[in-house]
Design an enzyme around this catalytic site. Structure first.
Site, PDB file in Angstrom:
ATOM      1  N   THR A  68       0.852  -1.187   0.000  1.00 31.84           N
ATOM      2  CA  THR A  68       0.000   0.000   0.000  1.00 31.84           C
ATOM      3  C   THR A  68       0.880   1.226   0.000  1.00 31.84           C
ATOM      4  O   THR A  68       1.562   1.515   0.982  1.00 31.84           O
ATOM      5  CB  THR A  68      -0.906   0.021   1.231  1.00 31.84           C
ATOM      6  OG1 THR A  68      -1.875  -1.007   1.076  1.00 31.84           O
ATOM      7  CG2 THR A  68      -1.639   1.353   1.349  1.00 31.84           C
ATOM      8  N   LYS A 109      -8.213   2.722  -3.040  1.00 27.61           N
ATOM      9  CA  LYS A 109      -8.054   2.373  -1.632  1.00 27.61           C
ATOM     10  C   LYS A 109      -8.423   3.558  -0.736  1.00 27.61           C
ATOM     11  O   LYS A 109      -9.055   3.379   0.314  1.00 27.61           O
ATOM     12  CB  LYS A 109      -6.619   1.905  -1.361  1.00 27.61           C
ATOM     13  CG  LYS A 109      -6.695   0.656  -0.488  1.00 27.61           C
ATOM     14  CD  LYS A 109      -5.468   0.058  -0.004  1.00 27.61           C
ATOM     15  CE  LYS A 109      -5.838  -0.576   1.337  1.00 27.61           C
ATOM     16  NZ  LYS A 109      -4.709  -1.201   2.007  1.00 27.61           N
TER      17      LYS A 109
END
Lengths: 291, 291, 291, 291
Positions: free
Chosen positions: A98, A173
């Site tokens: 991420t 996200k």
């Protein structure tokens, strides 16, 4: 390097079970980790071990990376004996870490400048889903590469999405996590009003669970709120960071997000009161007030 | 009046199927409706017909009422040939209408002053669940009465709650609807940010549906948002009214509700822009901005 | 009754100095107060005393009223021996009390139905300005009457406005007080951020006082915030009530007011924490958080 | 270099009148500007001209800098023939540009590492006050230097503050501008509600100007709002940027700022609708809604 050989960089809580799932399905995997001790269990499970990220890329046609944060993801690519040193035409790099929009773009450009192919593929899901092969991949970048690795993504996850050009994975996200943070804020206000109104929070949870709003998060976090106990599954400070980044994205795009901005301030209040390392449901501590 | 005889006042969209479900299970039901024409299908299904609310109460040991709003609920109780005229010790009154806190208390006091028993039991669920006997009852008032009518509630609904003293039913409904309104506001900000970010809203819906936030409301309303078509299931002006009342409850109890207050202003913006009669998901029209 | 004779109903903190100012300028004034003891100092200053509101109206061509709240304002008009009993064509009634929109309309209609003329004239300003004849009158209703009483308003105040039909006075007061409440909220956030940033709040006050935002309120309330001492000039619970009513006005008119709605929640937080009877600057207690 | 000789880097809208004011009081001033043509009017007024920033510093004991933004402020210090090349013990640098916290710290550290003294001194006030010597200086850093240049600051401004260690000047400016942005948001909501309520906005302005909230900003911007004409004095996109930075400061310090966060979203809405280059009062365009 043989066709269909895979590399895996980063063997933490997430990376280890993901690589193990690949091995279990018979894929050939070469692994590398900064702390090489963590490679042992993978080697036992049939993996080859590389002595550097570059060596891992050299031995593989497609290399996955699951690193802790943008700094680690960048270091592994740009550092000495890093990914770039071995990247060439015909090789591919799939970053499932991420990272932010910008880091994804920077890494992607460096890989393609070397002739390689790049896919950003941050995951939704934590330790449990990683072990069970139930992750969700939010992919963006090279679509052909995306198609080619479908078998591998299917082993590690239950679903993958192709979202467009590099950066779209990171943005998706943020959108998801902003929605989650605001929804949790709404939930905590409902729980607090229930308590102040003399209603049983457990009954509110039951009513919610029978209606159109029924969802796993209320079910999971409701008891935490009732007990005022918030062991960290998703730390509040990380949830708040994602809301901040999503609000910055809205700012940049001219999209006002007043509900999320107000929820974000509740997280800041909770963080300021010392709940940053608790689960993000601890925003309840900033919502409820003493009777 | 025989023991176990039931009255039913109010035969609209909700009341008609509820009374039919009672009849279908073999209960003895006497019905009344202001416009008596609406009694016909019930009589055909085996109901007796009363010529006034008072006559209906007289013929029944327990009378249910499903009226349109607080004004109608009050008129049927306090008006000429109304419920109060026939209320006596040994009789019970169950108001399943959605009314406010105060109206519920006023009706409850009047019933008990006559020696009767009172239960407030607003329902969660609309036409479909009423027909399928899948309503949820949020009950408050006389707990013995609540226990006695469990068989009847089980016929009309899938679940009932006993929440405490009269007023608790109305308050629970406000808490639930406030949570719903704010959650919808959070959802619409996520959808709007997705669009501004160049993401497909349909992909966001898929991602949400696979994670911890998965819920029927996002699934049902997501396509409405995508099509920007909002046929009214729950009209926005009613959703906004419930948020206003819930915020007033928080005000009165000293419970700050900033996320919901901010969401409420988005509904006011949508209402002011002419979306009051659309479904409450039309708050999206106030959230998104032109690109 | 002689032409140019004035009545004055209500001799509290505000009414007493207002009536005294009229007397001091040589106007003929008949006074009445529910507790007649309060008439003494006025009679000493040259006023006649009436034994009821009706008698006061009978003796006067134009009667002013300064009552505590909507309930008191209504009671004096509609009650026994009240204003309405003596109201006739040729007489006028000027209500300088602070009442809501609806009460003003109800009183106005009753007066005009009797043939009288009505002016709503809530004041901006408290005890000091009342004594010094420095009030501001927010008038609405009969414009001819407004013109005729200009000399009297000029004695009691420094400025008067004619705003339109009855109700406009009450609405103007809400708009002003909402702006004030939100501006105080903005100020308190600035003061809190200064403290958290390691800046001296006193220096922030000085900087603000030298720039475009310089205003008496920051100057007056700044030291209160610094000392965290809030003796009530305008009690927080009243300020919050006005914000609530202004937000309700926006709701009714379809005007979203998110900044004020968010500020209102800070007042609710402060009220819930026990600061309702402190000055409204005590909203600072809800804004600042422990370091 | 002679004692008491001053340098001035940056001769734009602000720098030119500031340097002229120093010259007019008889101070010896050496000037430099990237585009040297702008030096002409200063030379005519008695200034010496340097060919580089380094040369200007070399010729002066104390050098002032008024640069456009953090990038320009950094370039002049760190670039070729920049300030650092000539900085030595005994020399001082006073940066009156508006830069962020971090840039101020970075420049300050570089200056002091060379043995020089540093003062951060961002100004409050624009073109007019610069010409009239009516600026306000928000100083932080070396307090002895601050004392020594009091005569010069007094020539260019009406007031200066010493706020503490480097960074405090930038933070004070953010606090002030956040308060201003939120206060403008509150004002615009008041103006919008007035219009929707059928009140004259001009009358609201008059009422506000007579009370405790009276301030130059409402007086100046009120007519802009009424005319819906917003020629840029302080561009909205800059005001919004300062709010964003102030909110980030609150985030970092754990200070929730919900009123300002909500106001910020109104600025984002206005910016997204194309008002970024208008005056910041154009946030009204995002607040008011069509009738």
């Amino acid at each position: 390097m043989s066709t269909g050989s895979f590399g895996f960089l980063g063997l933490g809580i997430m990376g280890t079970p993901m690589a193990k799932n690949l091995l279990a399905k018979g894929f050939s995997v070469t692994v590398w980790n900064r702390d090489s001790a963590k490679c042992a269990s993978l080697v036992e499970a049939g993996a080859k071990q590389a002595s550097s990220a570059a060596e891992c890329v050299e031995a593989s046609s497609i290399t996955f990376a699951m690193l802790a944060d943008p700094a680690a993801a960048s270091a592994v690519v740009f550092g000495p004996k890093g990914v770039l040193e071995a990247m060439t035409a015909g090789k591919s790099y799939v970053d499932v870490s991420t990272v932010d929009d910008e880091t994804a773009l920077k890494i992607g450009e460096a890989i393609t400048a070397k002739g390689g192919r790049f896919l950003e593929a941050p995951v939704s899901g934590s330790k449990g889903p990683a072990e069970q092969g139930q992750l969700i991949f939010l992919c963006a970048g090279d679509e052909t590469l995306y198609s080619e690795i479908t078998p591998q993504l299917d082993v590690m996850g239950k679903k993958s999405f192709f979202l467009g050009a590099v950066g779209a994975g990171a943005r998706m996200k943020l959108v998801v996590n902003m929605t989650m943070g605001s929804m949790m804020g709404a939930f905590c206000e409902g729980m607090a009003l229930a308590e102040k109104s003399g209603l049983e929070q457990s009954q509110l949870l039951e009513v919610l669970d029978l209606g159109a709003m029924a969802n796993p998060m209320f079910k999971l976090k409701g008891p935490s709120v009732m007990k005022r106990a918030f062991p960290p599954a998703f730390p509040l400070k990380h949830a708040q960071k994602d809301m901040r980044l999503a609000l910055a994205l809205g700012d940049q795009l001219g999209q006002p997000l007043p509900v999320s901005a107000t929820a974000n301030e509740a997280y800041i209040r909770a963080k300021g009161a010392g709940h940053g390392d608790s689960d993000f449901a601890a925003v309840y501590e900033a919502v409820q007030t003493k009777p």
